[in-house]
Design a protein around this motif. Structure first.
Motif, PDB file in Angstrom:
ATOM      1  N   LEU A   1     -25.148  20.207  26.332  1.00 42.58           N
ATOM      2  CA  LEU A   1     -25.619  18.910  25.845  1.00 42.58           C
ATOM      3  C   LEU A   1     -24.492  17.890  25.780  1.00 42.58           C
ATOM      4  O   LEU A   1     -24.576  16.815  26.377  1.00 42.58           O
ATOM      5  CB  LEU A   1     -26.254  19.077  24.455  1.00 42.58           C
TER       6      LEU A   1
ATOM      7  N   TYR B   1     -23.398  15.290  28.882  1.00 49.41           N
ATOM      8  CA  TYR B   1     -23.601  13.884  28.533  1.00 49.41           C
ATOM      9  C   TYR B   1     -22.314  13.083  28.732  1.00 49.41           C
ATOM     10  O   TYR B   1     -22.326  12.019  29.354  1.00 49.41           O
ATOM     11  CB  TYR B   1     -24.097  13.726  27.093  1.00 49.41           C
TER      12      TYR B   1
ATOM     13  N   ALA C   1     -22.027  10.360  31.591  1.00 48.77           N
ATOM     14  CA  ALA C   1     -21.888   8.981  31.104  1.00 48.77           C
ATOM     15  C   ALA C   1     -20.620   8.337  31.660  1.00 48.77           C
ATOM     16  O   ALA C   1     -20.628   7.163  32.058  1.00 48.77           O
ATOM     17  CB  ALA C   1     -21.873   8.960  29.577  1.00 48.77           C
TER      18      ALA C   1
ATOM     19  N   ARG D   1     -27.865   4.984  31.666  1.00 53.93           N
ATOM     20  CA  ARG D   1     -27.931   5.599  30.328  1.00 53.93           C
ATOM     21  C   ARG D   1     -28.998   6.688  30.290  1.00 53.93           C
ATOM     22  O   ARG D   1     -28.788   7.765  29.735  1.00 53.93           O
ATOM     23  CB  ARG D   1     -28.231   4.531  29.274  1.00 53.93           C
ATOM     24  N   PHE D   2     -30.141   6.388  30.909  1.00 51.13           N
ATOM     25  CA  PHE D   2     -31.223   7.367  30.980  1.00 51.13           C
ATOM     26  C   PHE D   2     -30.757   8.640  31.686  1.00 51.13           C
ATOM     27  O   PHE D   2     -31.002   9.747  31.216  1.00 51.13           O
ATOM     28  CB  PHE D   2     -32.424   6.765  31.731  1.00 51.13           C
ATOM     29  N   SER D   3     -30.074   8.483  32.820  1.00 56.21           N
ATOM     30  CA  SER D   3     -29.656   9.647  33.604  1.00 56.21           C
ATOM     31  C   SER D   3     -28.676  10.516  32.825  1.00 56.21           C
ATOM     32  O   SER D   3     -28.727  11.744  32.912  1.00 56.21           O
ATOM     33  CB  SER D   3     -29.056   9.228  34.942  1.00 56.21           C
ATOM     34  N   SER D   4     -27.803   9.903  32.038  1.00 60.02           N
ATOM     35  CA  SER D   4     -26.841  10.673  31.235  1.00 60.02           C
ATOM     36  C   SER D   4     -27.560  11.526  30.201  1.00 60.02           C
ATOM     37  O   SER D   4     -27.224  12.703  30.004  1.00 60.02           O
ATOM     38  CB  SER D   4     -25.860   9.727  30.528  1.00 60.02           C
ATOM     39  N   ILE D   5     -28.564  10.949  29.556  1.00 58.89           N
ATOM     40  CA  ILE D   5     -29.331  11.688  28.543  1.00 58.89           C
ATOM     41  C   ILE D   5     -30.177  12.773  29.193  1.00 58.89           C
ATOM     42  O   ILE D   5     -30.224  13.915  28.730  1.00 58.89           O
ATOM     43  CB  ILE D   5     -30.217  10.717  27.728  1.00 58.89           C
ATOM     44  N   TYR D   6     -30.822  12.425  30.310  1.00 51.92           N
ATOM     45  CA  TYR D   6     -31.684  13.371  31.029  1.00 51.92           C
ATOM     46  C   TYR D   6     -30.893  14.596  31.498  1.00 51.92           C
ATOM     47  O   TYR D   6     -31.305  15.740  31.281  1.00 51.92           O
ATOM     48  CB  TYR D   6     -32.328  12.633  32.203  1.00 51.92           C
TER      49      TYR D   6
ATOM     50  N   ALA E   1     -28.058  15.671  30.312  1.00 52.49           N
ATOM     51  CA  ALA E   1     -27.583  16.413  29.142  1.00 52.49           C
ATOM     52  C   ALA E   1     -28.673  17.327  28.584  1.00 52.49           C
ATOM     53  O   ALA E   1     -28.407  18.484  28.226  1.00 52.49           O
ATOM     54  CB  ALA E   1     -27.097  15.447  28.065  1.00 52.49           C
ATOM     55  N   ILE E   2     -29.907  16.828  28.539  1.00 54.05           N
ATOM     56  CA  ILE E   2     -31.026  17.640  28.024  1.00 54.05           C
ATOM     57  C   ILE E   2     -31.287  18.838  28.927  1.00 54.05           C
ATOM     58  O   ILE E   2     -31.461  19.967  28.454  1.00 54.05           O
ATOM     59  CB  ILE E   2     -32.293  16.770  27.854  1.00 54.05           C
TER      60      ILE E   2
END
Length: 197
Positions: A73, A77, A81, A109-114, A116-117
């Motif tokens: 995670l 991220y 990021a 930003r979306f891709s970094s979170i996606y 990481a999940i």
């Protein structure tokens, strides 16, 4: 329903802009593989050491899967990021404009979170699925030793499915691709077994 549709459209649009699906697929397979092999290592090590205590195996397996998940995670991220920020900065320099409120930054930003999940969930879920027979042994559904053996077979089956998934992506022979992953698992099994003995 409108909010869900809106989120789905955003997800699709951001995925298209960042091309993040390819990265997510790679991370999913690599980290699910890590989760399976970690549990395989714990099971083989416990088996060789004669530790047939479900609570100990679950404790170690659950702790390891949490650690892998958290590592994925935060590590994914921060790495993703940083890479995305660098690309945005390079784009800003070449366009001589500030992209702060643009769809490109939002998609980044979306891709970094996606990512990481996916990076967090893949090893955790693979590890927990691998431990299902051990969880069942807590309810006296089967003996711990048998549950460990079933878990090892289950891990090999998961590795085969991951190989098949990769084969579908690369359009290779699905059986051969699956068997390659199984061989990697069996080599790991053999090394742990030999060193343990």
């Amino acid at each position: 329903m409108g909010k869900i549709d809106n989120l789905r459209r955003k997800f699709k649009r951001y995925s298209e802009i960042t091309q993040v699906d390819e990265i997510a697929r790679r991370l999913f397979v690599m980290n699910a593989f890590d989760g399976c092999l970690t549990i395989l290592g714990i099971l083989v090590g416990a088996y060789v050491a004669g530790v047939f205590e479900a609570r100990i195996i679950i404790g170690v397996g659950f702790g390891s899967s949490i650690a892998m998940g958290m590592s994925g995670l935060f590590g994914a991220y921060m790495a993703e990021a940083a890479e995305r920020k660098k690309k945005v900065q390079e784009l800003e320099q070449s366009l001589l404009t500030n992209l702060e409120d643009s769809i490109i930054v939002k998609a980044s930003r979306f891709s970094s979170i996606y990512v990481a999940i996916i990076d967090a969930l893949a090893p955790f879920v693979a590890a927990q699925v691998s431990l299902i027979p051990i969880y069942l042994s807590l309810f006296d559904i089967c003996a711990v030793r048998l549950a460990m053996e079933i878990s090892m077979v289950l891990i090999i089956a998961i590795l085969f499915m991951l190989g098949v998934f990769l084969g579908r992506i690369s359009k290779d022979n699905l059986i051969i691709s699956g068997l390659k992953m199984v061989v990697a698992g069996l080599i790991t099994f053999a090394i742990i077994l030999i060193l343990g003995i």
